[in-house]
Scaffold this active site. Structure first.
Site, PDB file in Angstrom:
ATOM      1  N   ALA A  16       5.131   0.910  -4.932  1.00  0.00           N
ATOM      2  CA  ALA A  16       6.248   0.387  -5.506  1.00  0.00           C
ATOM      3  C   ALA A  16       7.576   0.437  -4.823  1.00  0.00           C
ATOM      4  O   ALA A  16       8.364  -0.395  -4.545  1.00  0.00           O
ATOM      5  CB  ALA A  16       6.206   1.149  -6.860  1.00  0.00           C
ATOM      6  N   GLU A  49      -5.561  -1.287  -4.141  1.00  0.00           N
ATOM      7  CA  GLU A  49      -5.843  -1.694  -2.932  1.00  0.00           C
ATOM      8  C   GLU A  49      -6.374  -3.295  -3.086  1.00  0.00           C
ATOM      9  O   GLU A  49      -6.967  -4.291  -2.125  1.00  0.00           O
ATOM     10  CB  GLU A  49      -6.888  -1.115  -2.140  1.00  0.00           C
ATOM     11  CG  GLU A  49      -6.544   0.354  -1.841  1.00  0.00           C
ATOM     12  CD  GLU A  49      -7.198   0.985  -0.641  1.00  0.00           C
ATOM     13  OE1 GLU A  49      -8.332   1.020  -0.511  1.00  0.00           O
ATOM     14  OE2 GLU A  49      -6.391   1.493   0.137  1.00  0.00           O
ATOM     15  N   ALA A  50      -6.453  -3.885  -4.318  1.00  0.00           N
ATOM     16  CA  ALA A  50      -6.955  -5.164  -4.934  1.00  0.00           C
ATOM     17  C   ALA A  50      -5.602  -5.703  -5.349  1.00  0.00           C
ATOM     18  O   ALA A  50      -5.006  -5.285  -6.259  1.00  0.00           O
ATOM     19  CB  ALA A  50      -8.041  -5.216  -5.484  1.00  0.00           C
ATOM     20  N   LYS A  78      -9.605 -12.083  -1.093  1.00  0.00           N
ATOM     21  CA  LYS A  78      -9.984 -11.677  -2.312  1.00  0.00           C
ATOM     22  C   LYS A  78     -10.290 -13.064  -3.089  1.00  0.00           C
ATOM     23  O   LYS A  78      -9.293 -13.503  -3.267  1.00  0.00           O
ATOM     24  CB  LYS A  78      -9.494 -10.512  -3.177  1.00  0.00           C
ATOM     25  CG  LYS A  78     -10.108 -10.535  -4.641  1.00  0.00           C
ATOM     26  CD  LYS A  78      -9.368  -9.513  -5.272  1.00  0.00           C
ATOM     27  CE  LYS A  78      -9.771  -9.331  -6.744  1.00  0.00           C
ATOM     28  NZ  LYS A  78      -8.663  -8.396  -7.575  1.00  0.00           N
TER      29      LYS A  78
HETATM   30  P1  FAD Z   1       2.768   6.500  -5.700  1.00  0.00           P
HETATM   31  O1  FAD Z   1       2.130   6.021  -5.035  1.00  0.00           O
HETATM   32  O2  FAD Z   1       2.444   7.841  -6.614  1.00  0.00           O
HETATM   33  O3  FAD Z   1       4.233   6.978  -5.207  1.00  0.00           O
HETATM   34  C1  FAD Z   1       5.044   7.780  -5.850  1.00  0.00           C
HETATM   35  C2  FAD Z   1       6.108   8.222  -4.711  1.00  0.00           C
HETATM   36  O4  FAD Z   1       7.057   8.916  -5.046  1.00  0.00           O
HETATM   37  C3  FAD Z   1       5.494   8.845  -3.527  1.00  0.00           C
HETATM   38  O5  FAD Z   1       6.190   8.355  -2.236  1.00  0.00           O
HETATM   39  C4  FAD Z   1       6.053  10.071  -3.827  1.00  0.00           C
HETATM   40  O6  FAD Z   1       6.142  11.169  -2.554  1.00  0.00           O
HETATM   41  C5  FAD Z   1       7.377  10.072  -4.425  1.00  0.00           C
HETATM   42  N1  FAD Z   1       7.834  11.068  -5.289  1.00  0.00           N
HETATM   43  C6  FAD Z   1       7.500  11.581  -6.365  1.00  0.00           C
HETATM   44  N2  FAD Z   1       8.222  12.624  -6.873  1.00  0.00           N
HETATM   45  C7  FAD Z   1       8.902  12.897  -5.976  1.00  0.00           C
HETATM   46  C8  FAD Z   1      10.130  13.851  -5.815  1.00  0.00           C
HETATM   47  N3  FAD Z   1      10.222  14.882  -6.525  1.00  0.00           N
HETATM   48  N4  FAD Z   1      10.790  13.850  -4.812  1.00  0.00           N
HETATM   49  C9  FAD Z   1      10.578  12.739  -3.667  1.00  0.00           C
HETATM   50  N5  FAD Z   1       9.796  11.810  -3.862  1.00  0.00           N
HETATM   51  C10 FAD Z   1       8.874  11.904  -4.761  1.00  0.00           C
HETATM   52  N6  FAD Z   1      -3.247  -1.600  -8.633  1.00  0.00           N
HETATM   53  C11 FAD Z   1      -3.305  -2.961  -8.242  1.00  0.00           C
HETATM   54  O7  FAD Z   1      -2.596  -3.586  -8.377  1.00  0.00           O
HETATM   55  N7  FAD Z   1      -4.813  -2.929  -7.795  1.00  0.00           N
HETATM   56  C12 FAD Z   1      -5.626  -2.162  -7.838  1.00  0.00           C
HETATM   57  O8  FAD Z   1      -6.633  -2.160  -7.515  1.00  0.00           O
HETATM   58  C13 FAD Z   1      -5.198  -0.769  -8.276  1.00  0.00           C
HETATM   59  N8  FAD Z   1      -6.145   0.171  -8.460  1.00  0.00           N
HETATM   60  C14 FAD Z   1      -5.753   1.509  -8.876  1.00  0.00           C
HETATM   61  C15 FAD Z   1      -6.520   2.536  -9.318  1.00  0.00           C
HETATM   62  C16 FAD Z   1      -6.296   3.604  -9.880  1.00  0.00           C
HETATM   63  C17 FAD Z   1      -7.406   4.771  -9.958  1.00  0.00           C
HETATM   64  C18 FAD Z   1      -4.865   3.959 -10.165  1.00  0.00           C
HETATM   65  C19 FAD Z   1      -4.665   5.268 -10.685  1.00  0.00           C
HETATM   66  C20 FAD Z   1      -4.200   2.842  -9.925  1.00  0.00           C
HETATM   67  C21 FAD Z   1      -4.323   1.630  -9.277  1.00  0.00           C
HETATM   68  N9  FAD Z   1      -3.620   0.694  -9.160  1.00  0.00           N
HETATM   69  C22 FAD Z   1      -3.951  -0.719  -8.740  1.00  0.00           C
HETATM   70  C23 FAD Z   1      -2.191   0.799  -9.432  1.00  0.00           C
HETATM   71  C24 FAD Z   1      -1.604   1.076  -7.824  1.00  0.00           C
HETATM   72  O9  FAD Z   1      -2.126   2.087  -7.241  1.00  0.00           O
HETATM   73  C25 FAD Z   1      -0.062   1.331  -8.142  1.00  0.00           C
HETATM   74  O10 FAD Z   1       0.551   0.553  -8.840  1.00  0.00           O
HETATM   75  C26 FAD Z   1       0.706   1.368  -6.923  1.00  0.00           C
HETATM   76  O11 FAD Z   1       0.058   2.347  -5.780  1.00  0.00           O
HETATM   77  C27 FAD Z   1       2.130   1.890  -6.810  1.00  0.00           C
HETATM   78  O12 FAD Z   1       2.311   3.302  -6.959  1.00  0.00           O
HETATM   79  P2  FAD Z   1       3.486   4.048  -7.058  1.00  0.00           P
HETATM   80  O13 FAD Z   1       4.245   3.587  -5.933  1.00  0.00           O
HETATM   81  O14 FAD Z   1       4.120   3.873  -8.398  1.00  0.00           O
HETATM   82  O15 FAD Z   1       3.137   5.419  -7.089  1.00  0.00           O
END
Ligand code: FAD
Length: 492
Positions: A16, A49-50, A78
């Site tokens: 994200a 990853e999808a 895909k």
């Molecule tokens: P994260 O990857 O958790 O990133 C959070 C970031 O915030 C990290 O860089 C971390 O270091 C930082 N951070 C947190 N706290 C602090 C702090 N205090 N100080 C500094 N930095 C901080 N989506 C799909 O579209 N397709 C899929 O196939 C899919 N499969 C999934 C399977 C599972 C089991 C799950 C749980 C999710 C899946 N998703 C999927 C969703 C997808 O993984 C997420 O939407 C995507 O990875 C984005 O994650 P994110 O960046 O929001 O969070």
């Protein structure tokens, strides 16, 4: 707040955070300053990853070269998702990204297919979809006429690294460190700055919370609230592991239902991403792990990791001067791979409504209204997979089968079951074909069809539809294998 937005701070560097950084730097990098903070110590969720097809348009919009992206992320193509054991144990269907059959203005293709069945044909609905047939045969190519619709599988960690390079080239400043404190303005509650454990303070006008499930800014600081959907989407846990590939990468995700959850397989160029999603109300972590590990196709190359989550959405994706993206904004569950899509549409919506003259309530309300509508329509589509089951072999499936569903979904199911009608509302991402493939794949057979199919000469109707399926078979036979296409396209 009426001061113009000049400084944007992105908290978090997972998929994200880096998608937001890449898009904002590409579109508005000339007029705003962008800083991204990420913590190596905390790391990222490491799954996701999808994807679904709009990812192609997203990459085009920000100028990402497809071949470079696929090489950098071990990516594959895909064409859809194979659902196994969902309607009943032993069932299998593919929800593909393609169009099924010919387009008729008055009635969608399923009405003609239903008539064809009545006339004695045994052709399956999927026989009329190029993408679905190509997926079944493990074939793939990028073609224009007819155009094959596709999405990607990729390595999430490599994708974040790829976008980091892309964003830093366009001026995004990256700060490594852990955010320890969030300072807010005592008058209006707006976020003012983030303080890292190193003591460094980073101030900004607009903050994008990409800190994952913890929602450090949107929830822990602004207490925005969460709408819990776990009565409809009961899964709350996942175990993930990567395995060696045991054969050529297939061009679709597999979603294999188990008695208390389901398992994914996402084939990349040189490894497979696997996970099992389950509900701790119906199975323990230990038992889920046993089921999962005994159903892996190849040797594991990482340790199993358990991830906990709560399905639902943040009450407001945009609250004060903070916008939550990714897991910080809510989570449906991975079944239809929509989370990354929601990140993308959230960023694009933010850019359209960008508060360059200061944050105003109208823009915020519009953003929240559109975001809520989008995620709720996806929620309904995902719930459909659980509700429309005839499985009764476990407490989990009996709960899903018997649960009340949102009124909006109950209406769609009834409409389809009674008269074969499916629709795509404005702003929804899943097409009529998607709803139809899943409803039929999950054993909802309409009681009737549109009368227009009786107007055509029955022999002509049968012949023209059957010829269409033959044309698809011929086209698929000419396609290269998916694995060969990936090799050639990526130059590997
Ligand atoms: P994260 O990857 O958790 O990133 C959070 C970031 O915030 C990290 O860089 C971390 O270091 C930082 N951070 C947190 N706290 C602090 C702090 N205090 N100080 C500094 N930095 C901080 N989506 C799909 O579209 N397709 C899929 O196939 C899919 N499969 C999934 C399977 C599972 C089991 C799950 C749980 C999710 C899946 N998703 C999927 C969703 C997808 O993984 C997420 O939407 C995507 O990875 C984005 O994650 P994110 O960046 O929001 O969070």
């Amino acid at each position: 707040m009426n001061s113009p937005v000049k400084k944007v701070v992105i908290a978090g560097g997972g998929t994200a955070g880096w998608m937001a950084a890449a898009t904002l730097s590409c579109q508005l990098g000339q007029v705003i300053e962008i800083t991204l903070i990420e913590s190596d110590e905390i790391g990222t969720v490491g799954v996701g990853e999808a994807t679904i097809p709009p990812m192609q348009a997203f990459h085009k919009l920000i100028g990402i070269d497809e071949q470079e992206f696929l090489r950098a992320t071990q990516g594959t193509f895909k064409l859809g998702i194979s659902f196994e054991n969902w309607g009943e144990i032993g069932d299998q269907y593919i929800h593909s990204f393609g169009q099924t059959g010919k387009e008729f203005w008055a009635a969608d293709f399923q009405h003609f297919w239903l008539k064809l069945r009545e006339l004695g044909s045994t052709a399956e609905f999927g026989d009329f979809c190029l993408e679905l047939q190509a997926a079944k045969e493990n074939k793939f190519a990028i073609t224009e006429n007819p155009r094959i619709n596709f999405a990607y599988h990729f390595n999430a960690t490599l994708y974040a690294q790829f976008l980091r390079k892309f964003s830093e080239k366009r001026g995004v400043k990256r700060v490594e460190g852990k955010i320890a404190e969030v300072a807010t303005n005592s008058d209006n509650g707006f976020i003012q700055s983030l303080k890292l454990t190193s003591g460094q303070v980073i101030d900004g006008d607009l903050f994008i919370d990409c800190t994952g499930f913890r929602g450090l800014l949107i929830e822990q600081t602004l207490h925005t609230g969460y709408e819990d959907w776990s009565h409809w989407l009961v899964n709350d846990s996942a175990i993930a592991v990567q395995t060696e590939s045991v054969g050529p990468a297939i061009p679709y995700t597999r979603a294999i239902a188990h008695p208390s959850g389901w398992q994914w397989q996402i084939p990349l160029q040189s490894r497979v991403g696997n996970g099992m999603v389950y509900s701790s109300r119906f199975i323990s972590d230990e038992d889920a792990k046993k089921t999962f590990l005994s159903n892996l196709d190849g040797p594991a190359i990482t340790e199993p990791r358990v991830i906990k989550f709560k399905t639902g959405r943040r009450m407001k994706g945009w609250n004060k001067n903070c916008i939550a993206l990714g897991l910080a904004s809510g989570f449906i569950e991975p079944l239809e791979s929509t989370s990354i899509h929601l990140i993308m549409s959230g960023i694009l919506r933010l850019i359209k409504l960008f508060p360059n003259h200061g944050i105003n309530d109208v823009n915020v309300a519009e953003y929240n209204k559109q975001s809520a509508f989008e995620i709720e329509s996806i929620r309904d589509f995902v719930i459909l997979h659980y509700k429309a089951t005839e499985r009764s072999d476990s407490e989990y499936w009996r709960y899903c089968r018997d649960m009340e569903v949102p009124e909006t979904l109950a209406h769609r199911i009834k409409l389809f079951a009674d008269s074969g009608l499916a629709f795509k509302g404005d702003g929804e991402i899943f097409r009529i074909d998607s709803w139809t493939q899943v409803m039929l794949g999950q054993r909802i057979y309409p009681k009737s069809y549109h009368p227009i199919v009786n107007v055509m000469n029955q022999d002509d109707l049968k012949r023209s539809i059957e010829e269409f399926a033959v044309g698809i078979k011929k086209r698929v036979a000419q396609l290269p294998s998916h694995a060969d296409f990936v090799k050639g396209y990526c130059g590997i």
